[in-house]
Each structure stands twice: as C-alpha cells, then as structure tokens.
Design an enzyme around this catalytic site. Sequence first.
Site, PDB file in Angstrom:
ATOM      1  N   GLN A 123       0.853  -1.199   0.000  1.00 58.87           N
ATOM      2  CA  GLN A 123       0.000   0.000   0.000  1.00 58.87           C
ATOM      3  C   GLN A 123       0.883   1.242   0.000  1.00 58.87           C
ATOM      4  OE1 GLN A 123      -3.320  -0.645   3.157  1.00 58.87           O
ATOM      5  NE2 GLN A 123      -1.703  -2.091   3.608  1.00 58.87           N
ATOM      6  N   ASN A 124       2.194   1.025   0.188  1.00 59.24           N
ATOM      7  CA  ASN A 124       3.111   2.164   0.319  1.00 59.24           C
ATOM      8  C   ASN A 124       3.469   2.748  -1.047  1.00 59.24           C
ATOM      9  OD1 ASN A 124       3.003   1.493   2.977  1.00 59.24           O
ATOM     10  ND2 ASN A 124       4.964   0.433   3.005  1.00 59.24           N
ATOM     11  N   ASP A 126       6.379   4.574  -1.306  1.00 55.81           N
ATOM     12  CA  ASP A 126       7.721   5.110  -1.031  1.00 55.81           C
ATOM     13  C   ASP A 126       8.832   4.457  -1.857  1.00 55.81           C
ATOM     14  OD1 ASP A 126       8.036   2.608   0.248  1.00 55.81           O
ATOM     15  OD2 ASP A 126       7.458   3.447   2.184  1.00 55.81           O
ATOM     16  N   HIS A 141      -1.398   1.381  -4.471  1.00 55.31           N
ATOM     17  CA  HIS A 141      -1.765   2.811  -4.399  1.00 55.31           C
ATOM     18  C   HIS A 141      -0.894   3.681  -5.306  1.00 55.31           C
ATOM     19  CE1 HIS A 141      -3.657   2.003  -0.199  1.00 55.31           C
ATOM     20  NE2 HIS A 141      -4.523   1.812  -1.166  1.00 55.31           N
ATOM     21  N   CYS A 149      -0.707  13.791 -16.094  1.00 54.03           N
ATOM     22  CA  CYS A 149      -1.548  14.946 -16.419  1.00 54.03           C
ATOM     23  C   CYS A 149      -3.001  14.480 -16.472  1.00 54.03           C
ATOM     24  CB  CYS A 149      -1.140  15.541 -17.760  1.00 54.03           C
ATOM     25  SG  CYS A 149      -2.221  16.912 -18.230  1.00 54.03           S
ATOM     26  N   CYS A 170       2.432  20.271 -17.105  1.00 55.03           N
ATOM     27  CA  CYS A 170       2.459  19.510 -18.363  1.00 55.03           C
ATOM     28  C   CYS A 170       2.690  20.447 -19.552  1.00 55.03           C
ATOM     29  CB  CYS A 170       1.120  18.786 -18.517  1.00 55.03           C
ATOM     30  SG  CYS A 170       1.009  17.746 -19.977  1.00 55.03           S
ATOM     31  N   GLY A 209       2.957  -4.711   8.941  1.00 54.77           N
ATOM     32  CA  GLY A 209       2.894  -3.257   9.138  1.00 54.77           C
ATOM     33  C   GLY A 209       1.658  -2.594   8.586  1.00 54.77           C
ATOM     34  N   THR A 210       0.543  -3.265   8.718  1.00 56.57           N
ATOM     35  CA  THR A 210      -0.703  -2.657   8.248  1.00 56.57           C
ATOM     36  C   THR A 210      -1.843  -3.041   9.181  1.00 56.57           C
ATOM     37  OG1 THR A 210      -2.285  -2.506   6.441  1.00 56.57           O
ATOM     38  CG2 THR A 210      -0.996  -4.534   6.545  1.00 56.57           C
ATOM     39  N   ASN A 235       2.911  -7.139  13.329  1.00 55.43           N
ATOM     40  CA  ASN A 235       2.528  -5.770  13.648  1.00 55.43           C
ATOM     41  C   ASN A 235       2.968  -5.445  15.071  1.00 55.43           C
ATOM     42  OD1 ASN A 235       1.226  -4.299  11.551  1.00 55.43           O
ATOM     43  ND2 ASN A 235      -0.618  -5.553  11.745  1.00 55.43           N
TER      44      ASN A 235
HETATM   45 ZN    ZN Z   1      -1.249  17.508 -20.211  1.00 56.65          ZN
END
Ligand code: ZN
Length: 265
Positions: A123-124, A126, A141, A149, A170, A209-210, A235
Amino acid sequence: MTYKHKLRFNFYCFFHNFTKNIDMNDIDIAVEKIRNAKYLVAFTGAGISVESNIPPFRGENGIWNKFDPKTLDIDYFANNPVECWSQITQMFFDVIDIAKPNTAHYCLAKLEEQNILKSLITQNIDNLHFDAGNKNVVEYHGNTRDLICMNCGKRYKVSDFDLKNEIPVCSCNNILKPDFVFFGEGIPEKALIQVEKDIKNVDVMLVIGTTGEILPASLIPYQAKQNGAYIIEINTEKSNFTDKITDLFLQGKAGEICQKISESI
Ligand code: ZN
C-alpha cells in the site's frame, strides 16, 4: 470503476494495545509455513517503512497530525492544485527522497531471490521495496516516481522536475498530479489484475505493518483467507485483522521479526 475499488478510509476499526515478547516457537512455526509455501504473498503497509523514518498516516507523529487529509482528495486537488502541491512535497517527496530500505524490506527481497516470495502487494508509495531489490511488487496505491496529467494523460518522471522549487506543469499547461492514488480515485487496473491472480494462488500470506484502515486494500487479506491462505501477521499492535483472520500473530517491529525469520529460512 465501482465504488468498492475506490480509495477510502475504513472507519470501522478499533485498536487494542498490549505488549509481549517475541515467542521463538511462533517464529519457528512461521519459518516452517513460509518454507513450505507454494505461493507466498506479502502484503505491506506504512508500518514496514516507519523504521526507514517515513511517518505513518495516523498516530502522534503521523501525517494527519500535520496535514489536512483533504489535500489528498482528488476533487480538492483538481480545484486547488497549487495549495495541495506545497503540502504534498513536504508530506511525501521531501521524506521519500532521502529514505532508505530497512531490514524488513531487505528480508522480503531475499525471500523473492530465494524464489519463495511470489508477489509483494504494497500500500506504500515510497518505492522502498524496489530499492531493496524486489521485482514482483504490486503498487496498489500507485507510486511517487511518476507524475500524470489529468488533462491529456501524459506521464512524466518525478526526477524531471525540481519539486522543491517548482510546481510540475504539463506541456498542455495543466498542473501535474503525482501518480499515486488519491482519496476518491480508483485503484490502478494493473494492480487489481495482479492482486486477483495472487488471491487465487496464495497459500501463505505475510501481513506486515498494516492495521487494515484503508479500503479497498484492507480487504485483500480477507480474500486471501477466504481462499484458504494461512495468515501470518507482523505488527507492533493488534490490528483489524488479528482476531478475525490472523492464524499466527507475531507482535513486534517488522525489522526484528523479519530478521529472525530470515535467519532460519
Ligand atoms: Zn497535459
């Protein structure tokens, strides 16, 4: 895109705090389950990156203590992109830029290298699982490497811009959006397809970790369980999953527990 695939909070969550020492028998059970797994899937959340100094969303040092969640609402962003960008840069890009993978990330990379871990759903946003060396990563995610854009659909690399000093625009003059999923947006199609495949095949799932606060991601372990998977949860505190679907709860820091498991595989 149906409502069930849209990003939203799970308000029906309760937390229980208690502490206990890591039980080595439990580690042995986890090791055996992982070693014998035919299709091991890991499902990770913010808790795995806390040890890389990436703040979680909730809690005392959480992102929501400093920033307003509406910044990440897709409609609010569309109407107020300049205001949102100054927050988003501080929220994510400043910290992710300097974050490094930790022991837990590296242990998962090793499990993939050993051909035990077949898929890693995170879900991270990073990028730390990629940085650690995992290749089969499902970014449920989205990510913080790309910008998109919303007007013409063109994609850009974050690295093409100096986000500390400019708001990315853009070639069609529209302000770009980070390519991670905002509240009210749909989950990327590619991720949904891979998760469906993983749920069909998974026999052991590592939930790390969730706490199960974000829908629809938090449904994934439930679907895995329904399909017969054995659920190992790591966890620091009990989560929404623990008393409902977890078969083996390993309480503690992800880095410490993954290290112990990794040493015995
Ligand atoms: Zn654009």
